[in-house]
Write a protein that holds these residues in place. Structure first.
Motif, PDB file in Angstrom:
ATOM      1  N   GLY A   1     -12.956  -6.541  20.987  1.00 23.80           N
ATOM      2  CA  GLY A   1     -12.139  -7.605  21.008  1.00 23.80           C
ATOM      3  C   GLY A   1     -10.868  -7.665  22.010  1.00 23.80           C
ATOM      4  N   ASN A   2     -11.133  -8.133  23.107  1.00 27.18           N
ATOM      5  CA  ASN A   2     -10.036  -7.882  24.168  1.00 27.18           C
ATOM      6  C   ASN A   2     -10.335  -9.074  25.140  1.00 27.18           C
ATOM      7  OD1 ASN A   2      -7.750  -6.512  25.250  1.00 27.18           O
ATOM      8  ND2 ASN A   2      -8.452  -4.710  25.792  1.00 27.18           N
TER       9      ASN A   2
ATOM     10  N   GLY B   1      -5.343  -4.049  19.032  1.00 29.78           N
ATOM     11  CA  GLY B   1      -4.327  -4.506  18.349  1.00 29.78           C
ATOM     12  C   GLY B   1      -3.249  -5.336  19.223  1.00 29.78           C
ATOM     13  N   THR B   2      -3.063  -4.958  20.578  1.00 30.54           N
ATOM     14  CA  THR B   2      -2.303  -5.666  21.423  1.00 30.54           C
ATOM     15  C   THR B   2      -2.747  -6.931  21.831  1.00 30.54           C
ATOM     16  OG1 THR B   2      -3.267  -4.494  23.548  1.00 30.54           O
ATOM     17  CG2 THR B   2      -1.199  -3.804  22.497  1.00 30.54           C
TER      18      THR B   2
ATOM     19  N   HIS C   1     -17.447 -14.298  10.459  1.00 30.57           N
ATOM     20  CA  HIS C   1     -17.630 -13.175  11.342  1.00 30.57           C
ATOM     21  C   HIS C   1     -17.018 -11.969  10.584  1.00 30.57           C
ATOM     22  CE1 HIS C   1     -19.492 -15.978  14.289  1.00 30.57           C
ATOM     23  NE2 HIS C   1     -18.246 -16.437  14.155  1.00 30.57           N
ATOM     24  N   ASP C   2     -17.345 -10.708  10.843  1.00 33.03           N
ATOM     25  CA  ASP C   2     -16.587  -9.595  10.543  1.00 33.03           C
ATOM     26  C   ASP C   2     -15.445  -9.178  11.582  1.00 33.03           C
ATOM     27  OD1 ASP C   2     -17.863  -8.849   8.382  1.00 33.03           O
ATOM     28  OD2 ASP C   2     -18.843  -7.081   8.974  1.00 33.03           O
ATOM     29  N   LEU C   3     -14.357  -8.845  11.122  1.00 30.12           N
ATOM     30  CA  LEU C   3     -13.367  -8.437  12.131  1.00 30.12           C
ATOM     31  C   LEU C   3     -12.511  -6.974  11.729  1.00 30.12           C
ATOM     32  CD1 LEU C   3     -11.040  -9.247  14.123  1.00 30.12           C
ATOM     33  CD2 LEU C   3      -9.625 -10.064  11.974  1.00 30.12           C
ATOM     34  N   GLY C   4     -12.522  -6.232  12.764  1.00 28.78           N
ATOM     35  CA  GLY C   4     -12.260  -4.767  12.470  1.00 28.78           C
ATOM     36  C   GLY C   4     -11.131  -4.324  13.541  1.00 28.78           C
ATOM     37  N   ASN C   5     -10.902  -3.000  13.554  1.00 31.09           N
ATOM     38  CA  ASN C   5      -9.970  -2.433  14.087  1.00 31.09           C
ATOM     39  C   ASN C   5     -10.642  -1.225  15.414  1.00 31.09           C
ATOM     40  OD1 ASN C   5      -8.129  -0.203  14.938  1.00 31.09           O
ATOM     41  ND2 ASN C   5      -7.401  -0.056  12.910  1.00 31.09           N
ATOM     42  N   HIS C   6      -9.896  -1.910  16.667  1.00 37.77           N
ATOM     43  CA  HIS C   6     -10.342  -1.088  17.926  1.00 37.77           C
ATOM     44  C   HIS C   6      -9.159  -0.384  18.499  1.00 37.77           C
ATOM     45  CE1 HIS C   6     -13.215   0.055  20.663  1.00 37.77           C
ATOM     46  NE2 HIS C   6     -12.945  -0.692  21.424  1.00 37.77           N
ATOM     47  N   THR C   7      -8.355   0.210  17.726  1.00 44.76           N
ATOM     48  CA  THR C   7      -6.917   0.696  18.069  1.00 44.76           C
ATOM     49  C   THR C   7      -5.995  -0.160  18.490  1.00 44.76           C
ATOM     50  OG1 THR C   7      -7.624   1.464  20.425  1.00 44.76           O
ATOM     51  CG2 THR C   7      -8.296   2.896  18.763  1.00 44.76           C
ATOM     52  N   LEU C   8      -4.738   0.203  18.772  1.00 42.59           N
ATOM     53  CA  LEU C   8      -3.819  -0.543  19.281  1.00 42.59           C
ATOM     54  C   LEU C   8      -3.721  -0.899  20.601  1.00 42.59           C
ATOM     55  CD1 LEU C   8      -0.956  -1.991  18.530  1.00 42.59           C
ATOM     56  CD2 LEU C   8       0.017   0.252  18.849  1.00 42.59           C
ATOM     57  N   HIS C   9      -3.938   0.193  21.664  1.00 42.33           N
ATOM     58  CA  HIS C   9      -3.953  -0.117  23.069  1.00 42.33           C
ATOM     59  C   HIS C   9      -4.904   0.081  23.852  1.00 42.33           C
ATOM     60  CE1 HIS C   9       0.328   1.111  21.914  1.00 42.33           C
ATOM     61  NE2 HIS C   9       0.676  -0.120  22.666  1.00 42.33           N
ATOM     62  N   HIS C  10      -6.247   0.525  22.993  1.00 43.61           N
ATOM     63  CA  HIS C  10      -7.626   0.584  23.891  1.00 43.61           C
ATOM     64  C   HIS C  10      -7.499   1.785  24.943  1.00 43.61           C
ATOM     65  CE1 HIS C  10     -11.477  -0.534  25.968  1.00 43.61           C
ATOM     66  NE2 HIS C  10     -11.971  -0.832  24.690  1.00 43.61           N
ATOM     67  N   LEU C  11      -7.114   2.839  24.239  1.00 42.73           N
ATOM     68  CA  LEU C  11      -7.029   4.071  25.168  1.00 42.73           C
ATOM     69  C   LEU C  11      -7.978   5.182  24.807  1.00 42.73           C
ATOM     70  CD1 LEU C  11      -3.075   4.609  25.426  1.00 42.73           C
ATOM     71  CD2 LEU C  11      -4.567   3.244  27.188  1.00 42.73           C
ATOM     72  N   GLY C  12      -7.920   6.036  25.422  1.00 43.41           N
ATOM     73  CA  GLY C  12      -8.912   7.217  25.041  1.00 43.41           C
ATOM     74  C   GLY C  12      -8.501   8.046  23.678  1.00 43.41           C
TER      75      GLY C  12
ATOM     76  N   SER D   1     -23.546  -3.069  21.268  1.00 42.64           N
ATOM     77  CA  SER D   1     -22.292  -3.145  21.871  1.00 42.64           C
ATOM     78  C   SER D   1     -22.066  -4.137  22.889  1.00 42.64           C
ATOM     79  CB  SER D   1     -21.891  -1.728  22.280  1.00 42.64           C
ATOM     80  OG  SER D   1     -20.563  -1.522  23.046  1.00 42.64           O
ATOM     81  N   LEU D   2     -21.320  -5.141  22.667  1.00 47.67           N
ATOM     82  CA  LEU D   2     -20.802  -6.047  23.636  1.00 47.67           C
ATOM     83  C   LEU D   2     -19.411  -6.126  23.735  1.00 47.67           C
ATOM     84  CD1 LEU D   2     -23.617  -8.474  22.184  1.00 47.67           C
ATOM     85  CD2 LEU D   2     -23.541  -7.715  24.560  1.00 47.67           C
ATOM     86  N   HIS D   3     -18.865  -7.043  24.745  1.00 42.22           N
ATOM     87  CA  HIS D   3     -17.551  -6.991  24.826  1.00 42.22           C
ATOM     88  C   HIS D   3     -17.233  -8.759  24.894  1.00 42.22           C
ATOM     89  CE1 HIS D   3     -17.976  -3.052  26.203  1.00 42.22           C
ATOM     90  NE2 HIS D   3     -16.843  -2.885  25.988  1.00 42.22           N
ATOM     91  N   PHE D   4     -15.990  -9.068  24.719  1.00 40.62           N
ATOM     92  CA  PHE D   4     -15.347 -10.283  24.785  1.00 40.62           C
ATOM     93  C   PHE D   4     -14.676 -10.038  26.505  1.00 40.62           C
ATOM     94  CE2 PHE D   4     -14.063 -11.961  20.261  1.00 40.62           C
ATOM     95  CZ  PHE D   4     -15.182 -12.262  20.088  1.00 40.62           C
TER      96      PHE D   4
END
Length: 255
Positions: free
Chosen positions: A77-78, A104-105, A122-133, A221-224
């Motif tokens: 989700g980005n 998160g951002t 739909h399900d909603l989950g956590n993909h970290t705050l800033h999407h960094l490594g 695995s897909l992306h917005f």
């Protein structure tokens, strides 16, 4: 009859005025009734579902049961909210439910999308705050990334979300896996089919990649944020339906 006093006349006038007011508010002699309570859909929604533990399943989940004709389409989700909305709409038009792992951002910038995702089933989950490594971070920094997104999800939906997926990695390191568990996620959500849509290979290539690898229990695995993904999704869903593979949320896949 006794003499009518000034006090008595005032009492009669007050009573008459009260009757006139009541008659003026009523319609065709209808009896006034209490206002109806709001319908369930008008009430404030309750907290979103939180993480679940699936006994017998590993800490990191890459696919669901291979014995049932179900698959989970999961989206990072980005990106452009219009693209996200188009993908959600396409899924819903085909009767499909998906899983969104939100940055998160991104939620900070588009807070209404959290409820939009949930309201679509739909399900909603956590993909970290800033999407960094996240796997390459120190313990303190990695924890801040997981907790930061969890806090935003809790503020927007009442829960930390159903799932955690590490950013910029298919699988979490042992450290990140443990930190996710500390925050409240019993499982880390990985995948067994990578669409590679983030490389913008074109809609036909995405469709071929997904349909060439997907099978019972797959997590895709897909992306917005990518126009190619929007263009590919209807063909993917139509072929999944032709094969008898239901696109369900990840929670449904493992339940």
């Amino acid at each position: 009859m006794g003499r009518v006093t000034t006090t008595d006349r005032r009492a009669v006038l007050r009573a008459t005025a009260g009757l006139a007011f009541t008659a003026g508010c009523a319609t065709s002699g209808a009896v006034a009734r209490p206002a109806p309570s709001p319908s369930p859909s008008a009430r404030r929604p309750g907290p979103a579902p939180g993480p679940r533990r699936f006994p017998g399943r590993p800490a990191q989940l890459t696919h669901g049961p291979r014995t049932r004709p179900r698959v989970a389409l999961t989206f990072h989700g980005n990106g452009d909210p219009a693209t996200a909305t188009a993908l959600l709409r396409a899924a819903e038009e085909h009767g499909a439910h998906v899983t969104v792992l939100a940055v998160g951002t991104w939620l900070d910038e588009h807070p209404g999308l959290a409820r939009r995702i949930l309201d679509g089933g739909h399900d909603l989950g956590n993909h970290t705050l800033h999407h960094l490594g996240v796997n390459d971070m120190s313990e303190a920094d990695a924890l801040a990334e997981i907790e930061g997104c969890a806090d935003r999800l809790r503020r927007l939906t009442g829960s930390i979300g159903s799932w955690f997926r590490p950013s910029r990695a298919a699988r979490a390191s042992p450290l990140v896996e443990g930190l996710a568990r500390r925050v409240g996620y019993p499982h880390v959500l990985s995948y067994d089919v990578d669409s590679l849509d983030f490389t913008s290979p074109g809609a036909p290539a995405i469709t071929r990649k997904v349909l060439g690898e997907v099978r019972n229990g797959s997590v895709v695995s897909l992306h917005f944020g990518y126009a190619d993904t929007v263009a590919a999704l209807p063909a993917v869903l139509e072929e999944l339906d032709r094969r008898g593979l239901a696109a369900v949320t990840t929670t449904e896949l493992f339940s």
